[in-house]
Design a protein around this motif. Structure first.
Motif, PDB file in Angstrom:
ATOM      1  N   PRO A  26      34.897 -17.984   2.206  1.00  0.00           N
ATOM      2  CA  PRO A  26      35.432 -18.976   1.275  1.00  0.00           C
ATOM      3  C   PRO A  26      36.766 -18.534   0.668  1.00  0.00           C
ATOM      4  O   PRO A  26      36.814 -17.603  -0.149  1.00  0.00           O
ATOM      5  CB  PRO A  26      34.346 -19.080   0.208  1.00  0.00           C
ATOM      6  N   GLY A  27      37.848 -19.194   1.092  1.00  0.00           N
ATOM      7  CA  GLY A  27      39.191 -18.825   0.628  1.00  0.00           C
ATOM      8  C   GLY A  27      39.365 -19.015  -0.872  1.00  0.00           C
ATOM      9  O   GLY A  27      39.977 -18.194  -1.537  1.00  0.00           O
TER      10      GLY A  27
ATOM     11  N   MET B  41      45.941 -20.030   7.154  1.00  0.00           N
ATOM     12  CA  MET B  41      45.095 -19.321   6.179  1.00  0.00           C
ATOM     13  C   MET B  41      44.640 -20.191   5.015  1.00  0.00           C
ATOM     14  O   MET B  41      43.812 -19.778   4.213  1.00  0.00           O
ATOM     15  CB  MET B  41      45.841 -18.104   5.644  1.00  0.00           C
ATOM     16  N   GLY B  42      45.248 -21.387   4.876  1.00  0.00           N
ATOM     17  CA  GLY B  42      44.848 -22.265   3.779  1.00  0.00           C
ATOM     18  C   GLY B  42      45.327 -21.736   2.433  1.00  0.00           C
ATOM     19  O   GLY B  42      46.402 -21.145   2.334  1.00  0.00           O
ATOM     20  N   ILE B  43      44.488 -21.903   1.398  1.00  0.00           N
ATOM     21  CA  ILE B  43      44.941 -21.548   0.050  1.00  0.00           C
ATOM     22  C   ILE B  43      44.906 -20.050  -0.222  1.00  0.00           C
ATOM     23  O   ILE B  43      45.573 -19.578  -1.132  1.00  0.00           O
ATOM     24  CB  ILE B  43      44.143 -22.287  -1.046  1.00  0.00           C
ATOM     25  N   VAL B  44      44.135 -19.299   0.570  1.00  0.00           N
ATOM     26  CA  VAL B  44      43.995 -17.873   0.255  1.00  0.00           C
ATOM     27  C   VAL B  44      45.328 -17.118   0.392  1.00  0.00           C
ATOM     28  O   VAL B  44      45.539 -16.095  -0.255  1.00  0.00           O
ATOM     29  CB  VAL B  44      42.888 -17.219   1.123  1.00  0.00           C
ATOM     30  N   TYR B  45      46.260 -17.679   1.160  1.00  0.00           N
ATOM     31  CA  TYR B  45      47.552 -17.009   1.329  1.00  0.00           C
ATOM     32  C   TYR B  45      48.320 -16.954   0.011  1.00  0.00           C
ATOM     33  O   TYR B  45      49.247 -16.156  -0.132  1.00  0.00           O
ATOM     34  CB  TYR B  45      48.365 -17.711   2.436  1.00  0.00           C
ATOM     35  N   ARG B  46      47.931 -17.807  -0.982  1.00  0.00           N
ATOM     36  CA  ARG B  46      48.635 -17.819  -2.271  1.00  0.00           C
ATOM     37  C   ARG B  46      48.479 -16.493  -3.023  1.00  0.00           C
ATOM     38  O   ARG B  46      49.200 -16.230  -3.980  1.00  0.00           O
ATOM     39  CB  ARG B  46      48.146 -18.982  -3.142  1.00  0.00           C
ATOM     40  N   ILE B  47      47.538 -15.662  -2.607  1.00  0.00           N
ATOM     41  CA  ILE B  47      47.407 -14.307  -3.153  1.00  0.00           C
ATOM     42  C   ILE B  47      48.726 -13.554  -2.957  1.00  0.00           C
ATOM     43  O   ILE B  47      49.147 -12.761  -3.801  1.00  0.00           O
ATOM     44  CB  ILE B  47      46.246 -13.553  -2.446  1.00  0.00           C
ATOM     45  N   VAL B  97      46.505  -3.255  -8.744  1.00  0.00           N
ATOM     46  CA  VAL B  97      46.491  -4.698  -8.487  1.00  0.00           C
ATOM     47  C   VAL B  97      46.762  -4.969  -6.999  1.00  0.00           C
ATOM     48  O   VAL B  97      46.060  -5.762  -6.361  1.00  0.00           O
ATOM     49  CB  VAL B  97      47.552  -5.420  -9.367  1.00  0.00           C
ATOM     50  N   THR B  98      47.762  -4.272  -6.451  1.00  0.00           N
ATOM     51  CA  THR B  98      48.110  -4.457  -5.030  1.00  0.00           C
ATOM     52  C   THR B  98      46.920  -4.139  -4.134  1.00  0.00           C
ATOM     53  O   THR B  98      46.621  -4.881  -3.189  1.00  0.00           O
ATOM     54  CB  THR B  98      49.293  -3.533  -4.662  1.00  0.00           C
ATOM     55  N   MET B  99      46.217  -3.050  -4.463  1.00  0.00           N
ATOM     56  CA  MET B  99      45.110  -2.600  -3.616  1.00  0.00           C
ATOM     57  C   MET B  99      43.841  -3.436  -3.809  1.00  0.00           C
ATOM     58  O   MET B  99      42.900  -3.328  -3.037  1.00  0.00           O
ATOM     59  CB  MET B  99      44.803  -1.118  -3.885  1.00  0.00           C
ATOM     60  N   ILE B 100      43.794  -4.245  -4.854  1.00  0.00           N
ATOM     61  CA  ILE B 100      42.669  -5.185  -5.007  1.00  0.00           C
ATOM     62  C   ILE B 100      43.010  -6.504  -4.305  1.00  0.00           C
ATOM     63  O   ILE B 100      42.211  -7.053  -3.544  1.00  0.00           O
ATOM     64  CB  ILE B 100      42.338  -5.437  -6.503  1.00  0.00           C
ATOM     65  N   LEU B 101      44.233  -7.000  -4.546  1.00  0.00           N
ATOM     66  CA  LEU B 101      44.631  -8.295  -3.991  1.00  0.00           C
ATOM     67  C   LEU B 101      44.736  -8.260  -2.463  1.00  0.00           C
ATOM     68  O   LEU B 101      44.330  -9.207  -1.788  1.00  0.00           O
ATOM     69  CB  LEU B 101      45.975  -8.732  -4.594  1.00  0.00           C
ATOM     70  N   GLY B 102      45.288  -7.177  -1.928  1.00  0.00           N
ATOM     71  CA  GLY B 102      45.469  -7.059  -0.467  1.00  0.00           C
ATOM     72  C   GLY B 102      44.162  -7.191   0.302  1.00  0.00           C
ATOM     73  O   GLY B 102      44.045  -8.050   1.192  1.00  0.00           O
ATOM     74  N   PRO B 103      43.152  -6.378  -0.007  1.00  0.00           N
ATOM     75  CA  PRO B 103      41.878  -6.503   0.711  1.00  0.00           C
ATOM     76  C   PRO B 103      41.212  -7.874   0.575  1.00  0.00           C
ATOM     77  O   PRO B 103      40.557  -8.337   1.513  1.00  0.00           O
ATOM     78  CB  PRO B 103      41.007  -5.404   0.076  1.00  0.00           C
ATOM     79  N   LEU B 104      41.385  -8.539  -0.584  1.00  0.00           N
ATOM     80  CA  LEU B 104      40.792  -9.879  -0.732  1.00  0.00           C
ATOM     81  C   LEU B 104      41.452 -10.867   0.237  1.00  0.00           C
ATOM     82  O   LEU B 104      40.791 -11.728   0.814  1.00  0.00           O
ATOM     83  CB  LEU B 104      40.919 -10.364  -2.182  1.00  0.00           C
ATOM     84  N   TRP B 105      42.765 -10.712   0.422  1.00  0.00           N
ATOM     85  CA  TRP B 105      43.468 -11.535   1.409  1.00  0.00           C
ATOM     86  C   TRP B 105      43.013 -11.127   2.825  1.00  0.00           C
ATOM     87  O   TRP B 105      42.778 -11.966   3.682  1.00  0.00           O
ATOM     88  CB  TRP B 105      44.986 -11.344   1.241  1.00  0.00           C
ATOM     89  N   GLY B 106      42.884  -9.810   3.039  1.00  0.00           N
ATOM     90  CA  GLY B 106      42.498  -9.282   4.351  1.00  0.00           C
ATOM     91  C   GLY B 106      41.135  -9.774   4.800  1.00  0.00           C
ATOM     92  O   GLY B 106      40.901 -10.000   5.984  1.00  0.00           O
ATOM     93  N   ARG B 107      40.236  -9.963   3.842  1.00  0.00           N
ATOM     94  CA  ARG B 107      38.880 -10.441   4.175  1.00  0.00           C
ATOM     95  C   ARG B 107      38.935 -11.778   4.906  1.00  0.00           C
ATOM     96  O   ARG B 107      38.180 -12.029   5.830  1.00  0.00           O
ATOM     97  CB  ARG B 107      38.057 -10.557   2.883  1.00  0.00           C
ATOM     98  N   LYS B 108      39.866 -12.636   4.444  1.00  0.00           N
ATOM     99  CA  LYS B 108      40.006 -13.955   5.075  1.00  0.00           C
ATOM    100  C   LYS B 108      40.811 -13.847   6.379  1.00  0.00           C
ATOM    101  O   LYS B 108      40.460 -14.452   7.390  1.00  0.00           O
ATOM    102  CB  LYS B 108      40.714 -14.903   4.097  1.00  0.00           C
ATOM    103  N   SER B 109      41.895 -13.067   6.316  1.00  0.00           N
ATOM    104  CA  SER B 109      42.805 -13.023   7.456  1.00  0.00           C
ATOM    105  C   SER B 109      42.304 -12.128   8.597  1.00  0.00           C
ATOM    106  O   SER B 109      42.430 -12.485   9.767  1.00  0.00           O
ATOM    107  CB  SER B 109      44.160 -12.519   6.969  1.00  0.00           C
ATOM    108  N   TRP B 110      41.787 -10.964   8.246  1.00  0.00           N
ATOM    109  CA  TRP B 110      41.355 -10.001   9.261  1.00  0.00           C
ATOM    110  C   TRP B 110      39.838 -10.005   9.473  1.00  0.00           C
ATOM    111  O   TRP B 110      39.346  -9.383  10.417  1.00  0.00           O
ATOM    112  CB  TRP B 110      41.774  -8.572   8.877  1.00  0.00           C
ATOM    113  N   GLY B 111      39.116 -10.592   8.516  1.00  0.00           N
ATOM    114  CA  GLY B 111      37.652 -10.582   8.612  1.00  0.00           C
ATOM    115  C   GLY B 111      37.017  -9.359   7.975  1.00  0.00           C
ATOM    116  O   GLY B 111      35.807  -9.271   7.865  1.00  0.00           O
ATOM    117  N   VAL B 112      37.854  -8.399   7.554  1.00  0.00           N
ATOM    118  CA  VAL B 112      37.346  -7.186   6.886  1.00  0.00           C
ATOM    119  C   VAL B 112      38.226  -6.905   5.668  1.00  0.00           C
ATOM    120  O   VAL B 112      39.371  -7.338   5.618  1.00  0.00           O
ATOM    121  CB  VAL B 112      37.359  -5.946   7.814  1.00  0.00           C
ATOM    122  N   TYR B 113      37.683  -6.161   4.703  1.00  0.00           N
ATOM    123  CA  TYR B 113      38.456  -5.850   3.507  1.00  0.00           C
ATOM    124  C   TYR B 113      39.502  -4.766   3.754  1.00  0.00           C
ATOM    125  O   TYR B 113      40.527  -4.705   3.110  1.00  0.00           O
ATOM    126  CB  TYR B 113      37.531  -5.396   2.375  1.00  0.00           C
TER     127      TYR B 113
END
Lengths: 70, 238
Positions: A26-27, B41-47, B97-113
């Motif tokens: 969920p994005g 990526m939809g809205i998650v790229y806004r990270i 902050v960078t190391m929290i935001l990056g993995p959250l984006w990675g979860r959607k984009s790469w499938g892993v944190y």
């Protein structure tokens, strides 16, 4: 033939879905979590700065009082 | 005798703080409303609108720490030491902050944190160096030797910045290169939103480094005065 693991299977075969596609990641939730974390870290740092300021003000007042009294 | 005044705020610092307050709603509007969603990526790229500026602010913090550490080793002026501590601390805030935001984006984009990509790994390494710096500086009374050792650590840590910056080009990992890469990059509105967020986060970082450096300098002055007063027998026992 040996049984393949999920990653190897996914790398070699694409399987078409039937019906509507449901997103498994969920994005919106990730986006909310990201901005929540951003604000939380910044707010925690503001609290640290406030505590630092209070601590320093107390030490300055104590110093002034003790030097004034002696 | 050193003059201690925490209540008086320099006008430029006030202006910086006000600029951050005024820019915040504009940045949020740009990132969430003005910029279009990304096709894949939809809205998650806004990270990305806060992840990338926070990474830049991390570079600023670590860079300030290194530059001030060099000046401290050259001139032995405690003001540079205070600026170095502030730079390292803010660098670590934005690193977090960078190391929290990056993995959250990675979860959607790469499938892993997390992946052991060159940029992610070198950023982790930089964080470990500056954590060591802050641990070293965390004790209440540190001497000149510790200050000089910390300055060296601050300089060594900054050597990881070019490693982070160019690791993607050199070793080609999975980290996106929409800014520095040769691909299509960002579209018009995406650039506008990114610039607004970049300006906001950079000003915020500058303001916080300044505030933290003032507090650290005040702490140094209080310690100097306490030491002088104790030597002259002017302080109460305990």
């Amino acid at each position: 033939m040996e049984a393949k693991d999920a990653a190897a299977e996914r790398a070699e075969t694409f399987v078409a879905v039937e019906g509507a596609v449901e997103e498994d990641v969920p994005g919106g939730t990730l986006l909310l979590a990201a901005y929540g974390a951003l604000w939380l870290v910044l707010m925690l740092y503001m609290v640290r700065l406030l505590r630092l300021h209070r601590g320093l003000s107390t030490r300055v007042q104590d110093l002034r009082r003790e030097l004034g009294e002696s | 005798m050193a003059r201690i005044d925490l209540a008086r705020t320099p006008p430029l610092l006030s202006a910086l703080a006000w600029a951050c307050v005024l820019l915040s709603p504009l940045a949020l509007y740009s990132a969430f409303v003005y910029a279009p969603s990304e096709a894949r990526m939809g809205i998650v790229y806004r990270i990305f609108y806060f992840h990338m500026p926070c990474a830049q602010a991390m570079y600023v913090g670590f860079g300030v720490c290194a530059a001030a550490s060099v000046l401290y080793l050259m001139k032995r002026d405690p003001r540079f030491d205070a600026i170095a501590v502030a730079g390292a601390e803010l660098g670590m805030v934005f690193w977090t902050v960078t190391m929290i935001l990056g993995p959250l984006w990675g979860r959607k984009s790469w499938g892993v944190y997390w992946v052991w990509d060159p940029r992610l790994t070198s950023t982790l390494l930089a964080g470990m160096v500056y954590v060591s710096y802050l641990v070293l500086r965390s004790s209440r009374h540190i001497g000149e030797v510790e200050r000089r050792f910390a300055a060296g650590l601050g300089i060594v840590g900054a050597l990881t910045i070019p490693l982070i910056k160019y690791s993607v080009q050199r070793w080609r990992g999975t980290h996106p290169t929409v800014i520095s890469g040769e691909g299509g990059g960002l579209q018009g509105e995406m650039w506008h939103a990114l610039i607004v967020c970049l300006v906001l986060v950079t000003l915020l970082c500058a303001a916080l480094i300044w505030i933290r450096a003032r507090f650290e300098r005040t702490r140094q002055q209080v310690e100097e005065l306490e030491l002088i007063a104790a030597e002259r027998g002017l302080l109460e026992e305990g």
